[in-house]
Motif scaffolding. Structure first.
Motif, mmCIF file in Angstrom:
data_model
loop_
_atom_site.group_PDB
_atom_site.id
_atom_site.type_symbol
_atom_site.label_atom_id
_atom_site.label_comp_id
_atom_site.label_asym_id
_atom_site.label_seq_id
_atom_site.Cartn_x
_atom_site.Cartn_y
_atom_site.Cartn_z
ATOM 1 N N VAL A 71 0.844 -1.198 0.000
ATOM 2 C CA VAL A 71 0.000 0.000 0.000
ATOM 3 C C VAL A 71 0.880 1.249 0.000
ATOM 4 C CG1 VAL A 71 -1.774 1.283 1.270
ATOM 5 C CG2 VAL A 71 -1.827 -1.217 1.240
ATOM 6 N N TYR A 72 0.483 2.221 -0.805
ATOM 7 C CA TYR A 72 1.206 3.491 -0.912
ATOM 8 C C TYR A 72 0.260 4.655 -0.669
ATOM 9 C CZ TYR A 72 4.804 0.694 -3.102
ATOM 10 O OH TYR A 72 5.761 -0.260 -3.338
ATOM 11 N N ALA A 73 0.746 5.688 0.009
ATOM 12 C CA ALA A 73 -0.013 6.927 0.197
ATOM 13 C C ALA A 73 0.249 7.826 -1.003
ATOM 14 C CB ALA A 73 0.421 7.629 1.480
ATOM 15 N N LEU A 74 -0.804 8.239 -1.667
ATOM 16 C CA LEU A 74 -0.665 9.108 -2.837
ATOM 17 C C LEU A 74 -0.947 10.563 -2.509
ATOM 18 C CD1 LEU A 74 -2.459 6.964 -5.575
ATOM 19 C CD2 LEU A 74 -0.041 6.989 -4.937
ATOM 20 N N ASP A 75 -1.820 10.804 -1.570
ATOM 21 C CA ASP A 75 -2.177 12.170 -1.158
ATOM 22 C C ASP A 75 -2.615 13.039 -2.335
ATOM 23 O OD1 ASP A 75 -1.507 11.487 1.490
ATOM 24 O OD2 ASP A 75 0.603 11.942 1.096
ATOM 25 N N GLY A 76 -3.203 12.428 -3.361
ATOM 26 C CA GLY A 76 -3.720 13.182 -4.499
ATOM 27 C C GLY A 76 -2.682 13.852 -5.362
ATOM 28 N N GLY A 115 -9.762 1.705 -2.349
ATOM 29 C CA GLY A 115 -10.650 0.559 -2.150
ATOM 30 C C GLY A 115 -11.398 0.083 -3.378
ATOM 31 N N ARG A 116 -11.222 0.722 -4.504
ATOM 32 C CA ARG A 116 -11.929 0.368 -5.740
ATOM 33 C C ARG A 116 -10.938 -0.183 -6.757
ATOM 34 N NH1 ARG A 116 -12.430 3.456 -10.260
ATOM 35 N NH2 ARG A 116 -11.572 5.230 -9.131
ATOM 36 N N GLN A 117 -11.257 -1.363 -7.344
ATOM 37 C CA GLN A 117 -10.349 -1.948 -8.327
ATOM 38 C C GLN A 117 -10.343 -1.110 -9.603
ATOM 39 O OE1 GLN A 117 -10.761 -6.141 -9.194
ATOM 40 N NE2 GLN A 117 -9.375 -6.024 -10.931
ATOM 41 N N LEU A 118 -9.121 -0.858 -10.089
ATOM 42 C CA LEU A 118 -8.943 -0.154 -11.352
ATOM 43 C C LEU A 118 -8.654 -1.185 -12.442
ATOM 44 C CD1 LEU A 118 -6.559 2.732 -10.228
ATOM 45 C CD2 LEU A 118 -9.044 2.796 -10.445
ATOM 46 N N ILE A 157 0.692 -2.720 -16.877
ATOM 47 C CA ILE A 157 -0.373 -2.011 -16.156
ATOM 48 C C ILE A 157 -0.108 -0.515 -16.261
ATOM 49 C CG2 ILE A 157 -1.361 -1.530 -13.888
ATOM 50 C CD1 ILE A 157 -0.809 -4.408 -13.120
ATOM 51 N N GLU A 158 -1.139 0.211 -16.628
ATOM 52 C CA GLU A 158 -1.086 1.676 -16.641
ATOM 53 C C GLU A 158 -2.473 2.154 -16.242
ATOM 54 O OE1 GLU A 158 0.089 5.301 -19.661
ATOM 55 O OE2 GLU A 158 0.999 3.328 -19.923
ATOM 56 N N GLU A 159 -2.574 2.683 -15.023
ATOM 57 C CA GLU A 159 -3.866 3.079 -14.473
ATOM 58 C C GLU A 159 -3.839 4.530 -13.993
ATOM 59 O OE1 GLU A 159 -6.552 1.394 -14.703
ATOM 60 O OE2 GLU A 159 -5.806 -0.640 -15.074
ATOM 61 N N LYS A 160 -4.915 5.231 -14.243
ATOM 62 C CA LYS A 160 -5.071 6.608 -13.763
ATOM 63 C C LYS A 160 -5.352 6.588 -12.264
ATOM 64 C CE LYS A 160 -4.593 8.701 -17.664
ATOM 65 N NZ LYS A 160 -3.314 9.343 -17.921
ATOM 66 N N VAL A 161 -4.615 7.407 -11.521
ATOM 67 C CA VAL A 161 -4.782 7.484 -10.070
ATOM 68 C C VAL A 161 -5.014 8.934 -9.606
ATOM 69 C CG1 VAL A 161 -3.472 5.373 -9.633
ATOM 70 C CG2 VAL A 161 -2.266 7.573 -9.685
ATOM 71 N N THR A 162 -5.452 9.777 -10.527
ATOM 72 C CA THR A 162 -5.657 11.191 -10.245
ATOM 73 C C THR A 162 -6.539 11.381 -9.017
ATOM 74 O OG1 THR A 162 -5.461 11.642 -12.602
ATOM 75 C CG2 THR A 162 -6.440 13.381 -11.247
ATOM 76 N N GLU A 163 -6.098 12.245 -8.103
ATOM 77 C CA GLU A 163 -6.803 12.604 -6.878
ATOM 78 C C GLU A 163 -6.949 11.445 -5.904
ATOM 79 O OE1 GLU A 163 -10.383 14.784 -7.669
ATOM 80 O OE2 GLU A 163 -9.370 16.143 -9.046
ATOM 81 N N GLY A 164 -6.244 10.338 -6.136
ATOM 82 C CA GLY A 164 -6.321 9.193 -5.234
ATOM 83 C C GLY A 164 -5.542 9.430 -3.948
ATOM 84 N N VAL A 165 -6.009 8.792 -2.887
ATOM 85 C CA VAL A 165 -5.375 8.920 -1.583
ATOM 86 C C VAL A 165 -4.497 7.704 -1.284
ATOM 87 C CG1 VAL A 165 -5.814 9.104 0.896
ATOM 88 C CG2 VAL A 165 -7.238 10.376 -0.724
ATOM 89 N N GLN A 166 -4.999 6.500 -1.630
ATOM 90 C CA GLN A 166 -4.275 5.285 -1.288
ATOM 91 C C GLN A 166 -4.271 4.297 -2.456
ATOM 92 O OE1 GLN A 166 -5.679 2.148 1.608
ATOM 93 N NE2 GLN A 166 -4.235 3.304 2.886
ATOM 94 N N LEU A 167 -3.076 3.846 -2.819
ATOM 95 C CA LEU A 167 -2.881 2.864 -3.891
ATOM 96 C C LEU A 167 -2.527 1.521 -3.254
ATOM 97 C CD1 LEU A 167 -2.486 2.382 -7.001
ATOM 98 C CD2 LEU A 167 -0.057 2.840 -6.582
ATOM 99 N N ARG A 168 -3.233 0.474 -3.657
ATOM 100 C CA ARG A 168 -2.980 -0.878 -3.131
ATOM 101 C C ARG A 168 -2.683 -1.793 -4.316
ATOM 102 N NH1 ARG A 168 -5.228 -3.653 1.754
ATOM 103 N NH2 ARG A 168 -5.161 -5.877 1.328
ATOM 104 N N LEU A 169 -1.479 -2.360 -4.336
ATOM 105 C CA LEU A 169 -1.057 -3.293 -5.384
ATOM 106 C C LEU A 169 -1.213 -4.700 -4.833
ATOM 107 C CD1 LEU A 169 2.232 -1.478 -6.446
ATOM 108 C CD2 LEU A 169 -0.101 -1.136 -7.312
ATOM 109 N N VAL A 170 -1.999 -5.529 -5.511
ATOM 110 C CA VAL A 170 -2.336 -6.868 -5.024
ATOM 111 C C VAL A 170 -1.853 -7.919 -6.013
ATOM 112 C CG1 VAL A 170 -4.240 -8.416 -4.388
ATOM 113 C CG2 VAL A 170 -4.371 -5.974 -3.829
#
Length: 129
Positions: free
Chosen positions: A40-45, A74-77, A91-104
């Motif tokens: 898990v990574y903190a993105l802070d937007g 918490g939502r799968q991209l 994998i290339e996913e948009k994470v704009t304005e995201g707070v937390q990224l979880r790689l599973v």
């Protein structure tokens, strides 16, 4: 990238025969504590895109099959990416304005009588603006 939850190994990983610098990986296998691993990574937007090439590290068992997923707040991209020792996924996913990224990474097959199949690797994993 520095994880805030679930320490991961970092350095160069070889996925489907290609070396990737700045990679992260976790041990994976059929046992309860290794069947689904994550970081898990903190993105802070602050970021717009997460990019990586994923698959079992080349040191994994030849029959290793691993699914990779990316979650943002918490939502799968995107889709689940099924990989093998010889077939990676990009994998290339948009994470704009995201707070937390979880790689599973989820163990699908590879070892039936032991706790260890190999490493789930995110090759050249990076966040972009």
């Amino acid at each position: 990238m520095r994880p805030i939850e679930k320490r991961a190994y970092s350095g160069t990983a070889q996925i489907a025969g290609t070396p990737y610098t700045s990679s992260i990986w976790k041990d994976i296998g059929p046992s309860d504590n290794l069947s689904s691993v994550y970081v898990v990574y903190a993105l802070d937007g602050k970021w717009t895109t997460f990019v990586a090439d994923v698959g079992p590290d080349s040191d994994s068992r030849a029959d290793a099959v691993i699914d990779f997923e990316v979650y943002l707040d918490g939502r799968q991209l995107g889709e689940t990416h099924r990989t093998t020792v010889t077939r990676s996924a990009h994998i290339e996913e948009k994470v704009t304005e995201g707070v937390q990224l979880r790689l599973v990474a989820k163990h699908v097959s590879g070892s039936t009588n032991g706790a260890y199949t190999g490493q789930a690797a995110w090759g050249s994993a990076r966040l972009e603006n």
